[in-house]
Design a protein around this motif. Structure first.
Motif, PDB file in Angstrom:
ATOM      1  N   THR A   1      15.234   0.245 -54.244  1.00  0.00           N
ATOM      2  CA  THR A   1      15.634   1.314 -53.317  1.00  0.00           C
ATOM      3  C   THR A   1      14.581   2.422 -53.225  1.00  0.00           C
ATOM      4  O   THR A   1      14.897   3.540 -52.816  1.00  0.00           O
ATOM      5  CB  THR A   1      16.994   1.912 -53.740  1.00  0.00           C
ATOM      6  N   GLN A   2      13.349   2.102 -53.535  1.00  0.00           N
ATOM      7  CA  GLN A   2      12.296   3.116 -53.518  1.00  0.00           C
ATOM      8  C   GLN A   2      12.024   3.675 -52.122  1.00  0.00           C
ATOM      9  O   GLN A   2      11.392   4.724 -51.985  1.00  0.00           O
ATOM     10  CB  GLN A   2      11.018   2.578 -54.140  1.00  0.00           C
ATOM     11  N   GLY A   3      12.518   3.044 -51.089  1.00  0.00           N
ATOM     12  CA  GLY A   3      12.335   3.553 -49.733  1.00  0.00           C
ATOM     13  C   GLY A   3      12.972   4.910 -49.506  1.00  0.00           C
ATOM     14  O   GLY A   3      12.567   5.637 -48.596  1.00  0.00           O
TER      15      GLY A   3
ATOM     16  N   ALA B   1       7.892  -1.453 -42.536  1.00  0.00           N
ATOM     17  CA  ALA B   1       9.015  -2.379 -42.728  1.00  0.00           C
ATOM     18  C   ALA B   1       9.533  -2.309 -44.163  1.00  0.00           C
ATOM     19  O   ALA B   1      10.753  -2.279 -44.395  1.00  0.00           O
ATOM     20  CB  ALA B   1       8.584  -3.803 -42.378  1.00  0.00           C
ATOM     21  N   ASP B   2       8.625  -2.257 -45.136  1.00  0.00           N
ATOM     22  CA  ASP B   2       9.032  -2.159 -46.547  1.00  0.00           C
ATOM     23  C   ASP B   2       9.786  -0.866 -46.829  1.00  0.00           C
ATOM     24  O   ASP B   2      10.765  -0.866 -47.570  1.00  0.00           O
ATOM     25  CB  ASP B   2       7.817  -2.244 -47.470  1.00  0.00           C
TER      26      ASP B   2
ATOM     27  N   ARG C   1      15.868   0.146 -48.979  1.00  0.00           N
ATOM     28  CA  ARG C   1      17.053   1.001 -48.982  1.00  0.00           C
ATOM     29  C   ARG C   1      18.252   0.085 -48.854  1.00  0.00           C
ATOM     30  O   ARG C   1      18.115  -1.067 -48.461  1.00  0.00           O
ATOM     31  CB  ARG C   1      17.023   1.965 -47.776  1.00  0.00           C
ATOM     32  N   LEU C   2      19.424   0.567 -49.186  1.00  0.00           N
ATOM     33  CA  LEU C   2      20.625  -0.233 -48.945  1.00  0.00           C
ATOM     34  C   LEU C   2      20.739  -0.380 -47.434  1.00  0.00           C
ATOM     35  O   LEU C   2      20.654   0.602 -46.697  1.00  0.00           O
ATOM     36  CB  LEU C   2      21.858   0.438 -49.540  1.00  0.00           C
ATOM     37  N   GLN C   3      20.924  -1.617 -46.959  1.00  0.00           N
ATOM     38  CA  GLN C   3      20.755  -1.871 -45.537  1.00  0.00           C
ATOM     39  C   GLN C   3      21.763  -2.854 -44.981  1.00  0.00           C
ATOM     40  O   GLN C   3      22.439  -3.573 -45.718  1.00  0.00           O
ATOM     41  CB  GLN C   3      19.362  -2.463 -45.274  1.00  0.00           C
TER      42      GLN C   3
ATOM     43  N   ASN D   1       8.455   8.381 -46.833  1.00  0.00           N
ATOM     44  CA  ASN D   1       8.658   8.691 -45.420  1.00  0.00           C
ATOM     45  C   ASN D   1       7.521   8.091 -44.605  1.00  0.00           C
ATOM     46  O   ASN D   1       6.438   7.807 -45.125  1.00  0.00           O
ATOM     47  CB  ASN D   1       8.810  10.198 -45.181  1.00  0.00           C
ATOM     48  N   VAL D   2       7.787   7.904 -43.323  1.00  0.00           N
ATOM     49  CA  VAL D   2       6.855   7.204 -42.444  1.00  0.00           C
ATOM     50  C   VAL D   2       5.523   7.942 -42.327  1.00  0.00           C
ATOM     51  O   VAL D   2       4.457   7.322 -42.390  1.00  0.00           O
ATOM     52  CB  VAL D   2       7.488   6.983 -41.053  1.00  0.00           C
ATOM     53  N   ARG D   3       5.551   9.241 -42.169  1.00  0.00           N
ATOM     54  CA  ARG D   3       4.299  10.005 -41.986  1.00  0.00           C
ATOM     55  C   ARG D   3       3.355   9.819 -43.186  1.00  0.00           C
ATOM     56  O   ARG D   3       2.143   9.667 -43.007  1.00  0.00           O
ATOM     57  CB  ARG D   3       4.592  11.490 -41.791  1.00  0.00           C
TER      58      ARG D   3
END
Length: 183
Positions: free
Chosen positions: A36-38, A102-103, A108-110, A42-44
């Protein structure tokens, strides 16, 4: 988290103090934090400025990106592959950034439907291309190991934005190039 895992072991009828399980609560907690390290990314930060003004305006595709995630309904894995395509508006993104995005969302829980959409929306937001297309095909252990127990079933989801949504020819070109139309 370790105490919660210890309780789970007891609830399923195990002895958390037996030799093989002594370190399981700690191992599980470390694994869950990795899976769950996502949530800590963050994307930026992942993109880190890797957007280049090349004047390129033809389709760019990264396909067969291995995806591993946890189903938020059962906390068991689903795995598969994702194909990401976009048509630049004169700027391209470093190609390694697409699997990293994508990773980020897969860690994350999805649910697969949301994961597909989150990846497409993130690329659309950070790159502002003419369009983005994401297709994902996965096997869900919640369907394989429990419930309907269908080991050979896969789930395919897609999200098409911008010109991929508006132009059937563009969408079909992407689907053909990633092999979705071959069946």
């Amino acid at each position: 988290m370790r105490e919660a895992v210890r309780t789970i072991l007891e609830c399923v009828g195990e002895d958390p103090d037996r030799e093989g399980l002594l370190a399981t609560p700690d191992r599980y907690a470390k694994a869950m934090l990795f899976f769950t390290q996502g949530y800590q990314q963050n994307v930026r930060d992942i993109v880190n400025g890797a957007i280049f003004h090349e004047g390129h305006n033809e389709m760019v595709i990264v396909k067969d990106i291995a995806i591993f995630s946890l189903c938020e309904h059962h906390l068991v894995p689903f795995t598969g592959k994702m194909h990401i395509g976009y048509i630049p508006r004169n700027a391209v993104i470093g190609i390694s950034k697409l699997p990293r995005i994508a990773d980020l969302f897969s860690r994350r829980l999805q649910i697969q439907e949301r994961l597909t959409k989150e990846v497409a929306n993130a690329i659309m937001e950070v790159l502002k291309p003419q369009g983005v297309a994401v297709v994902m095909e996965s096997s869900h252990l919640c369907m394989v190991m429990r419930g309907v127990e269908k080991a050979a079933s896969t789930t395919i989801t897609s999200c098409v934005l911008g010109c991929f949504e508006r132009k059937e020819k563009t969408r079909n070109e992407f689907l053909s190039l990633v092999g979705v139309n071959r069946r």
